[in-house]
Motif scaffolding. Structure first.
Motif, mmCIF file in Angstrom:
data_model
loop_
_atom_site.group_PDB
_atom_site.id
_atom_site.type_symbol
_atom_site.label_atom_id
_atom_site.label_comp_id
_atom_site.label_asym_id
_atom_site.label_seq_id
_atom_site.Cartn_x
_atom_site.Cartn_y
_atom_site.Cartn_z
ATOM 1 N N ALA A 148 0.577 -1.112 0.486
ATOM 2 C CA ALA A 148 0.041 -0.019 -0.169
ATOM 3 C C ALA A 148 0.880 1.391 -0.158
ATOM 4 C CB ALA A 148 -1.255 -0.061 1.145
ATOM 5 N N VAL A 149 0.867 2.319 -0.228
ATOM 6 C CA VAL A 149 1.269 3.731 -0.450
ATOM 7 C C VAL A 149 0.492 4.942 -0.047
ATOM 8 C CG1 VAL A 149 1.888 5.659 -1.501
ATOM 9 C CG2 VAL A 149 2.839 3.697 -2.522
ATOM 10 N N ILE A 150 0.577 5.343 1.406
ATOM 11 C CA ILE A 150 -0.538 5.807 1.969
ATOM 12 C C ILE A 150 -0.123 7.499 1.406
ATOM 13 C CG2 ILE A 150 -0.869 6.990 3.950
ATOM 14 C CD1 ILE A 150 -0.813 4.470 5.657
ATOM 15 N N GLY A 151 -1.109 8.444 1.216
ATOM 16 C CA GLY A 151 -1.027 9.564 0.958
ATOM 17 C C GLY A 151 -0.966 9.734 -0.935
ATOM 18 N N GLY A 152 -1.767 10.826 -2.014
ATOM 19 C CA GLY A 152 -1.812 11.329 -2.761
ATOM 20 C C GLY A 152 -1.314 11.893 -3.426
ATOM 21 N N GLY A 153 -0.838 12.614 -3.226
ATOM 22 C CA GLY A 153 -0.306 13.896 -3.221
ATOM 23 C C GLY A 153 0.534 13.265 -4.449
ATOM 24 N N GLU A 158 4.068 9.009 -7.092
ATOM 25 C CA GLU A 158 5.134 8.978 -7.698
ATOM 26 C C GLU A 158 5.300 7.271 -7.295
ATOM 27 O OE1 GLU A 158 8.456 11.893 -6.893
ATOM 28 O OE2 GLU A 158 6.774 12.844 -8.564
ATOM 29 N N ALA A 159 5.021 7.392 -6.083
ATOM 30 C CA ALA A 159 5.734 6.052 -5.270
ATOM 31 C C ALA A 159 4.511 5.088 -6.315
ATOM 32 C CB ALA A 159 5.865 6.010 -3.924
ATOM 33 N N ALA A 160 3.479 4.734 -5.931
ATOM 34 C CA ALA A 160 2.567 3.928 -6.655
ATOM 35 C C ALA A 160 2.871 3.775 -7.738
ATOM 36 C CB ALA A 160 1.295 4.804 -5.963
ATOM 37 N N ILE A 161 3.328 4.772 -8.868
ATOM 38 C CA ILE A 161 3.524 4.487 -10.167
ATOM 39 C C ILE A 161 4.903 3.680 -10.454
ATOM 40 C CG2 ILE A 161 4.267 5.292 -13.055
ATOM 41 C CD1 ILE A 161 2.099 7.577 -11.796
ATOM 42 N N VAL A 167 6.710 -4.755 -8.027
ATOM 43 C CA VAL A 167 5.156 -5.134 -6.280
ATOM 44 C C VAL A 167 3.903 -5.688 -7.434
ATOM 45 C CG1 VAL A 167 6.234 -3.820 -4.699
ATOM 46 C CG2 VAL A 167 3.943 -3.495 -5.459
ATOM 47 N N LYS A 168 3.559 -7.325 -6.349
ATOM 48 C CA LYS A 168 2.747 -7.140 -6.943
ATOM 49 C C LYS A 168 0.686 -6.746 -7.626
ATOM 50 C CE LYS A 168 0.047 -11.451 -6.544
ATOM 51 N NZ LYS A 168 -0.892 -12.151 -6.043
ATOM 52 N N HIS A 169 1.058 -5.428 -6.171
ATOM 53 C CA HIS A 169 -0.052 -5.051 -6.088
ATOM 54 C C HIS A 169 -0.286 -4.035 -5.728
ATOM 55 C CE1 HIS A 169 -3.648 -3.543 -5.934
ATOM 56 N NE2 HIS A 169 -4.601 -3.793 -6.900
ATOM 57 N N VAL A 170 -0.361 -2.105 -5.701
ATOM 58 C CA VAL A 170 -0.314 -1.226 -5.131
ATOM 59 C C VAL A 170 -1.425 -1.157 -4.264
ATOM 60 C CG1 VAL A 170 0.595 1.257 -4.728
ATOM 61 C CG2 VAL A 170 1.807 -0.687 -6.156
ATOM 62 N N THR A 171 -2.042 -0.784 -3.086
ATOM 63 C CA THR A 171 -2.877 0.035 -3.668
ATOM 64 C C THR A 171 -2.950 1.574 -2.241
ATOM 65 O OG1 THR A 171 -4.400 -2.232 -2.302
ATOM 66 C CG2 THR A 171 -5.398 -0.401 -1.437
ATOM 67 N N LEU A 172 -3.087 2.725 -3.168
ATOM 68 C CA LEU A 172 -2.860 3.875 -2.551
ATOM 69 C C LEU A 172 -3.583 4.521 -1.829
ATOM 70 C CD1 LEU A 172 -1.429 6.469 -3.194
ATOM 71 C CD2 LEU A 172 -2.582 6.636 -5.844
ATOM 72 N N ILE A 173 -3.838 5.232 -1.195
ATOM 73 C CA ILE A 173 -4.634 5.276 0.117
ATOM 74 C C ILE A 173 -4.553 7.023 0.691
ATOM 75 C CG2 ILE A 173 -5.472 5.343 1.973
ATOM 76 C CD1 ILE A 173 -5.005 1.524 1.937
ATOM 77 N N GLU A 174 -5.762 7.279 0.360
ATOM 78 C CA GLU A 174 -5.954 9.093 0.264
ATOM 79 C C GLU A 174 -6.729 9.517 0.777
ATOM 80 O OE1 GLU A 174 -4.315 12.208 -0.432
ATOM 81 O OE2 GLU A 174 -5.797 13.127 0.058
ATOM 82 N N PHE A 175 -6.711 10.105 2.201
ATOM 83 C CA PHE A 175 -7.287 10.259 2.914
ATOM 84 C C PHE A 175 -8.369 11.400 2.186
ATOM 85 C CE2 PHE A 175 -8.726 14.027 5.827
ATOM 86 C CZ PHE A 175 -8.916 12.995 6.768
ATOM 87 N N GLY A 176 -8.371 12.467 1.332
ATOM 88 C CA GLY A 176 -9.256 12.977 1.579
ATOM 89 C C GLY A 176 -9.914 12.908 -0.511
ATOM 90 N N ASN A 194 -2.573 -2.599 -12.194
ATOM 91 C CA ASN A 194 -2.617 -3.323 -10.725
ATOM 92 C C ASN A 194 -2.104 -2.697 -9.303
ATOM 93 O OD1 ASN A 194 0.316 -2.420 -11.561
ATOM 94 N ND2 ASN A 194 1.700 -3.933 -10.879
ATOM 95 N N VAL A 195 -2.652 -1.410 -10.053
ATOM 96 C CA VAL A 195 -2.688 -0.304 -8.646
ATOM 97 C C VAL A 195 -4.399 0.524 -8.731
ATOM 98 C CG1 VAL A 195 -2.786 2.556 -8.300
ATOM 99 C CG2 VAL A 195 -0.641 0.975 -9.923
ATOM 100 N N THR A 196 -4.688 0.056 -7.088
ATOM 101 C CA THR A 196 -5.838 0.177 -6.897
ATOM 102 C C THR A 196 -5.687 1.121 -6.593
ATOM 103 O OG1 THR A 196 -6.479 -2.047 -6.769
ATOM 104 C CG2 THR A 196 -8.114 -0.348 -5.298
ATOM 105 N N ILE A 197 -6.834 2.873 -6.443
ATOM 106 C CA ILE A 197 -6.850 3.632 -5.684
ATOM 107 C C ILE A 197 -8.203 3.774 -4.706
ATOM 108 C CG2 ILE A 197 -7.210 6.045 -6.226
ATOM 109 C CD1 ILE A 197 -5.799 6.032 -8.271
ATOM 110 N N ILE A 198 -7.768 4.046 -3.598
ATOM 111 C CA ILE A 198 -9.146 4.447 -2.035
ATOM 112 C C ILE A 198 -9.246 5.438 -2.132
ATOM 113 C CG2 ILE A 198 -10.059 3.522 -0.443
ATOM 114 C CD1 ILE A 198 -8.870 0.892 -1.002
#
Ligand code: FAD
Length: 307
Positions: A148-153, A158-161, A167-176, A194-198
């Motif tokens: 997972a990556v926390i932070g959608g700035g 960039e980290a998620a990309i 990695v196998k899969h990235v879940t990008l987690i944004e508070f806003g 392989n990127v899911t955005i929440i």
């Protein structure tokens, strides 16, 4: 008084000290914790010519290299105030927390930066055991695994990309409600299979088994529901804070609080140079900080020769 006074003893400060001392000038280093961020690093695999080392070993090697030369080390000393020279070519003063004052004809600021933490249960416990802060450093450790990556700035997206290629899969987690990164990055991240955005997700806890991270819990801020993502790694990307609080109002800082430097490491104050993570120099890495410290020392030496 020193010809070159270095504040901060991480890779940037240590490199500056070695370069200064090799010029045969009076050199001093004051550092809150010699070694800096590398003390908190587990494995280091990207310092060219050193295939693998660990943080404490690398920090000890930094100090050992500096001690090969005649350098005064004031360890466990925090600088609290920078006082520019009264006249051109005069001494710049640095006031320490213990009240002492150190003086240098030139000063190199290399106080580094710190990653902003999420500050939820489990973060400290699983730091370096799944919870990570530097995708360039630790990304390869999670090859083929879900993260997972926390932070959608910008840094989070960039980290998620970047990680999606390893990695196998990235879940990008944004508070806003929305990602805050540049549109080109957001579009790129959305295009990756392989990127899911929440979004609207507030991380509440990191969990683990057998001393290793196994996932994180979050609250869906719209429905209020408690949810979970199972991952082997989580990269926290909610900001890197430069250690410049003590310099506010004395020299020019960027809007992110980084010290603005020119190509030779000079700051807005004559005789004061800066290097490493504390500056506007992009990409915060050991090898970059070390090179930057060498550069600032040579910049300061050049200044000394001319003044
Ligand atoms: P720092 O290392 O931050 O050193 C700053 C120095 O200044 C320290 O001595 C500190 O005590 C001192 N200081 C701060 N404020 C004051 C003050 N007011 N007065 C006196 N002294 C002060 N990079 C890599 O290339 N590879 C990796 O594998 C890697 N892994 C990392 C893992 C973790 C967990 C972290 C946190 C970082 C990692 N990094 C890695 C990044 C790397 O550690 C930094 O880019 C590098 O240490 C920056 O060096 P620096 O000298 O600019 O600053």
């Amino acid at each position: 008084p020193y010809d070159m006074l270095i504040i901060g003893g991480g890779p940037a400060g240590a490199a500056a000290a070695v370069y200064a001392a090799r010029k045969g000038i009076r050199t001093g280093v004051a550092a809150e914790r010699f070694g800096g961020q590398v003390n908190d690093t587990l494995g280091i695999e990207n310092y060219i010519s050193v295939s693998v080392t660990d943080g404490p070993k690398f920090a000890a090697a930094l100090e050992g290299h500096v001690k090969d030369y005649k350098v005064d080390i004031h360890n466990l000393q925090r600088a609290e105030k920078l006082i520019p020279a009264a006249q051109p070519g005069g001494y710049v003063e640095v006031e320490l927390a213990n009240g002492a004052k150190l003086k240098g004809k030139t000063v190199i600021l290399s106080t580094g930066a710190r990653w902003r933490n999420v500050n939820v249960p489990g973060e400290a416990e699983y730091k370096n055991k799944g919870v990570a802060y530097c995708p360039h450093c630790d990304g390869p450790l999670f090859k083929g695994k879900p993260v997972a990556v926390i932070g959608g700035g910008n840094s989070g997206v960039e980290a998620a990309i970047d990680l999606a290629g390893i990695v196998k899969h990235v879940t990008l987690i944004e508070f806003g409600a929305e990602l805050r990164a540049d549109a080109v990055l957001v579009n790129k991240a959305r295009s990756l299979p392989n990127v899911t955005i929440i979004t609207n997700a507030q991380t509440t806890e990191f969990t683990g088994t057998n001393g290793k991270l196994d996932g994180l819990n979050y609250t869906d801020r719209v429905s209020g529901e408690a949810k979970r993502v199972e991952v082997d790694g989580c990269f926290v990307q909610i900001g890197l804070v430069p250690n410049t609080e003590w310099l506010r109002g004395t020299l020019e800082l960027s809007k992110h609080g980084e010290i603005i430097v020119d190509a030779k490491g000079a700051t807005s104050i004559p005789g004061v140079f800066a290097a490493g993570d504390v500056t506007t120099v992009p990409f915060k890495q050991i090898i970059i900080a070390a090179g930057d410290g060498a550069k600032a020392a040579l910049g300061a030496f050049d200044y000394l020769m001319r003044s």
